[in-house]
Design a protein around this motif. Structure first.
Motif, PDB file in Angstrom:
ATOM      1  N   ILE A  75       0.861  -1.177   0.000  1.00  0.00           N
ATOM      2  CA  ILE A  75       0.000   0.000   0.000  1.00  0.00           C
ATOM      3  C   ILE A  75       0.899   1.229   0.000  1.00  0.00           C
ATOM      4  N   ASP A  76       0.568   2.163  -0.860  1.00  0.00           N
ATOM      5  CA  ASP A  76       1.346   3.398  -0.966  1.00  0.00           C
ATOM      6  C   ASP A  76       0.614   4.539  -0.280  1.00  0.00           C
ATOM      7  N   LEU A  77       1.362   5.364   0.428  1.00  0.00           N
ATOM      8  CA  LEU A  77       0.822   6.526   1.119  1.00  0.00           C
ATOM      9  C   LEU A  77       1.501   7.762   0.559  1.00  0.00           C
ATOM     10  N   ASP A  78       0.766   8.511  -0.251  1.00  0.00           N
ATOM     11  CA  ASP A  78       1.309   9.699  -0.905  1.00  0.00           C
ATOM     12  C   ASP A  78       0.980  10.908  -0.039  1.00  0.00           C
ATOM     13  N   VAL A  79       1.991  11.480   0.579  1.00  0.00           N
ATOM     14  CA  VAL A  79       1.794  12.593   1.506  1.00  0.00           C
ATOM     15  C   VAL A  79       2.516  13.815   0.960  1.00  0.00           C
ATOM     16  N   GLU A  80       1.765  14.862   0.689  1.00  0.00           N
ATOM     17  CA  GLU A  80       2.360  16.081   0.152  1.00  0.00           C
ATOM     18  C   GLU A  80       1.513  17.282   0.540  1.00  0.00           C
ATOM     19  N   VAL A  81       1.873  18.417   0.047  1.00  0.00           N
ATOM     20  CA  VAL A  81       1.226  19.705   0.329  1.00  0.00           C
ATOM     21  C   VAL A  81       0.749  19.804   1.780  1.00  0.00           C
ATOM     22  N   ASP A  82      -0.537  20.094   2.003  1.00  0.00           N
ATOM     23  CA  ASP A  82      -1.025  20.368   3.356  1.00  0.00           C
ATOM     24  C   ASP A  82      -0.891  19.173   4.300  1.00  0.00           C
ATOM     25  N   ALA A  83      -0.957  17.961   3.764  1.00  0.00           N
ATOM     26  CA  ALA A  83      -0.845  16.773   4.611  1.00  0.00           C
ATOM     27  C   ALA A  83       0.517  16.684   5.282  1.00  0.00           C
ATOM     28  N   LEU A  84       1.521  17.325   4.705  1.00  0.00           N
ATOM     29  CA  LEU A  84       2.861  17.312   5.302  1.00  0.00           C
ATOM     30  C   LEU A  84       2.921  18.124   6.594  1.00  0.00           C
ATOM     31  N   SER A  85       2.003  19.037   6.772  1.00  0.00           N
ATOM     32  CA  SER A  85       1.995  19.850   7.992  1.00  0.00           C
ATOM     33  C   SER A  85       0.880  19.457   8.952  1.00  0.00           C
ATOM     34  N   ASP A  86       0.074  18.472   8.592  1.00  0.00           N
ATOM     35  CA  ASP A  86      -0.988  17.981   9.474  1.00  0.00           C
ATOM     36  C   ASP A  86      -0.385  16.958  10.426  1.00  0.00           C
ATOM     37  N   THR A  87       0.171  17.431  11.530  1.00  0.00           N
ATOM     38  CA  THR A  87       0.897  16.537  12.442  1.00  0.00           C
ATOM     39  C   THR A  87      -0.020  15.482  13.062  1.00  0.00           C
ATOM     40  N   ALA A  88      -1.278  15.839  13.318  1.00  0.00           N
ATOM     41  CA  ALA A  88      -2.213  14.858  13.869  1.00  0.00           C
ATOM     42  C   ALA A  88      -2.492  13.756  12.860  1.00  0.00           C
ATOM     43  N   GLY A  89      -2.670  14.156  11.581  1.00  0.00           N
ATOM     44  CA  GLY A  89      -2.895  13.168  10.533  1.00  0.00           C
ATOM     45  C   GLY A  89      -1.686  12.273  10.329  1.00  0.00           C
ATOM     46  N   ILE A  90      -0.505  12.858  10.382  1.00  0.00           N
ATOM     47  CA  ILE A  90       0.733  12.075  10.247  1.00  0.00           C
ATOM     48  C   ILE A  90       0.814  11.031  11.350  1.00  0.00           C
ATOM     49  N   ASP A  91       0.525  11.443  12.578  1.00  0.00           N
ATOM     50  CA  ASP A  91       0.597  10.526  13.714  1.00  0.00           C
ATOM     51  C   ASP A  91      -0.457   9.423  13.603  1.00  0.00           C
ATOM     52  N   ARG A  92      -1.677   9.788  13.204  1.00  0.00           N
ATOM     53  CA  ARG A  92      -2.719   8.770  13.031  1.00  0.00           C
ATOM     54  C   ARG A  92      -2.343   7.789  11.943  1.00  0.00           C
ATOM     55  N   ARG A  93      -1.816   8.298  10.849  1.00  0.00           N
ATOM     56  CA  ARG A  93      -1.449   7.439   9.715  1.00  0.00           C
ATOM     57  C   ARG A  93      -0.408   6.396  10.147  1.00  0.00           C
ATOM     58  N   ASN A  94       0.620   6.829  10.845  1.00  0.00           N
ATOM     59  CA  ASN A  94       1.667   5.892  11.259  1.00  0.00           C
ATOM     60  C   ASN A  94       1.188   4.923  12.330  1.00  0.00           C
ATOM     61  N   LYS A  95       0.334   5.395  13.223  1.00  0.00           N
ATOM     62  CA  LYS A  95      -0.250   4.469  14.201  1.00  0.00           C
ATOM     63  C   LYS A  95      -1.088   3.406  13.496  1.00  0.00           C
ATOM     64  N   ALA A  96      -1.831   3.810  12.470  1.00  0.00           N
ATOM     65  CA  ALA A  96      -2.636   2.860  11.702  1.00  0.00           C
ATOM     66  C   ALA A  96      -1.757   1.870  10.957  1.00  0.00           C
ATOM     67  N   VAL A  97      -0.655   2.345  10.386  1.00  0.00           N
ATOM     68  CA  VAL A  97       0.293   1.457   9.703  1.00  0.00           C
ATOM     69  C   VAL A  97       0.804   0.395  10.676  1.00  0.00           C
ATOM     70  N   ALA A  98       1.177   0.806  11.884  1.00  0.00           N
ATOM     71  CA  ALA A  98       1.674  -0.143  12.884  1.00  0.00           C
ATOM     72  C   ALA A  98       0.604  -1.168  13.234  1.00  0.00           C
ATOM     73  N   LEU A  99      -0.654  -0.735  13.339  1.00  0.00           N
ATOM     74  CA  LEU A  99      -1.744  -1.667  13.627  1.00  0.00           C
ATOM     75  C   LEU A  99      -1.926  -2.673  12.499  1.00  0.00           C
ATOM     76  N   VAL A 100      -1.850  -2.216  11.267  1.00  0.00           N
ATOM     77  CA  VAL A 100      -2.004  -3.125  10.128  1.00  0.00           C
ATOM     78  C   VAL A 100      -0.858  -4.129  10.083  1.00  0.00           C
TER      79      VAL A 100
END
Length: 378
Positions: free
Chosen positions: A157-182
């Motif tokens: 699975i690819d996660l393309d993170v750019e523009v505003d998503a790069l500064s959404d620290t809460a989204g970044i943290d949720r995304r990586n926590k979800a990756v660890a769960l998967v």
């Protein structure tokens, strides 16, 4: 990526081979009916151009025409910010379902390839509709990622993170926590799941925000199998020699990965790197033109370094239908034969092949346009 429009259990031997190659994967167990769990991980060297799903058509058909066996399918996003449901292109009528791209993905797999579903991209990341930015429940995000595996039997699975998503620290943290769960789920259910991050790059490596995504992944114990940098759209006002810039960007990324993973040998770090080009003239303009000669140079360099993935944005651009056009979505803007970049990169996945006067000795096609690279131009 910039775009237009709305946007198996592993056998013990296979698992051991994957671990020795530097990939951590799930192994053993029994296949489940929902999706075969016995599919092997992707090979160490993969060519996987992006396919713009929002422009319609059949990915498998275009892959066959261009002799690609792997494709990155872009993109998945939520229909609206705040949603925890991901659909293809954010369109509620194209859910994650076997009825949507199921036949195409199965066709790729039957040919020995696979699809890499990609989340995010420019449109989603600028509107808060990437699943990790949109949904505030980590478990729900993880379930969406898992659904790609159980529905389509994919292994990356690819996660393309750019523009505003790069500064959404809460989204970044949720995304990586979800990756660890998967990844924990994959271990329990004996499935292969790899994650790649696709991130914008400077000519010397990741910028601070892109690096922070990986630092957060380390903090959350989320394994990142491939870091794929977009070696185009620099928008720095400079003239660029794009093949050279790919090499310096990847070298910078390698140094950054070495700092993040100090116990991992250099060769294995190279084996976690991917690069994505934009054939021809990119969105910035002629100063950032990835030429046919650049393609040959990058393929030779990538093979020598042993990187993991070569890709480009996007398969629909791999033709010479609009020479001189800047940032076109359906052609490269340079003079080329159809599928030139696909055929040139193809050798990366088949190192035993070679080219002789424009003819490939590989079995995929009798002949293909090929231009001998200018060599290393730095």
């Amino acid at each position: 990526m910039r775009r237009s429009g709305p946007v198996r259990a592993l056998l013990a031997a296979a698992a051991a081979a994957a671990v020795s190659a530097g990939l951590v994967v799930a192994g053993g167990g029994t296949a489940q009916a929902a999706a075969p769990a016995s599919r092997a991980p992707m090979p160490a060297h993969v060519v996987a151009p992006y396919y713009e799903t929002y422009n319609g058509g059949s990915p498998a058909a275009l892959a066959a025409q261009s002799h690609n066996t792997y494709l990155t399918l872009a993109f998945l996003q939520t229909p609206a910010a705040g949603s925890c449901t991901a659909t293809w292109n954010g369109d509620p009528t194209t859910p994650v379902s076997k009825s949507v791209y199921g036949k195409d993905i199965a066709a790729l797999q039957s040919r020995g390839g696979d699809a890499i579903p990609s989340f995010g991209g420019y449109a989603a990341d600028s509107t808060g509709t990437d699943i990790a930015d949109s949904c505030t429940d980590v478990q729900s995000i993880a379930k969406v990622y898992e659904s790609l595996v159980t529905t389509y039997g994919v292994t990356r699975i690819d996660l393309d993170v750019e523009v505003d998503a790069l500064s959404d620290t809460a989204g970044i943290d949720r995304r990586n926590k979800a990756v660890a769960l998967v990844e924990e789920w994959a271990q329990r259910t004996h499935r292969t799941v790899q994650f790649s991050y696709t991130l914008p790059s400077t000519t010397s490596g990741l910028g601070a925000t892109g690096l922070a995504v990986l630092q957060n992944a380390v903090a959350n114990h989320a394994r990142v199998d491939v870091v794929n940098i977009m070696t185009f759209d620099y928008y720095d006002g400079a003239a660029h020699e794009m093949a050279t810039d790919t090499e310096t960007a990847a070298a910078g990324l390698h140094a950054q990965l070495a700092a993040l993973y100090p116990s991992v040998p250099s060769a294995r770090l190279w084996g976690r790197i991917g690069v994505t080009e934009m054939p021809g003239i990119d969105d910035y303009g002629p100063a950032e033109t990835f030429t046919t000669a650049d393609a040959a140079t990058v393929e030779h360099w990538a093979a020598a370094k042993g990187i993991n993935t070569l890709s480009f944005w996007a398969l629909q651009r791999d033709n010479g239908g609009c020479p001189g056009t800047t940032g076109a979505g359906v052609c490269s803007g340079v003079a080329q034969s159809d599928w030139f970049f696909s055929h040139t990169f193809e050798a990366f996945a088949h190192p035993a092949w070679h080219w002789d006067n424009g003819r490939s000795t590989g079995p995929a096609h009798k002949s293909a346009p090929h231009q001998v690279g200018r060599g290393r131009r730095m």
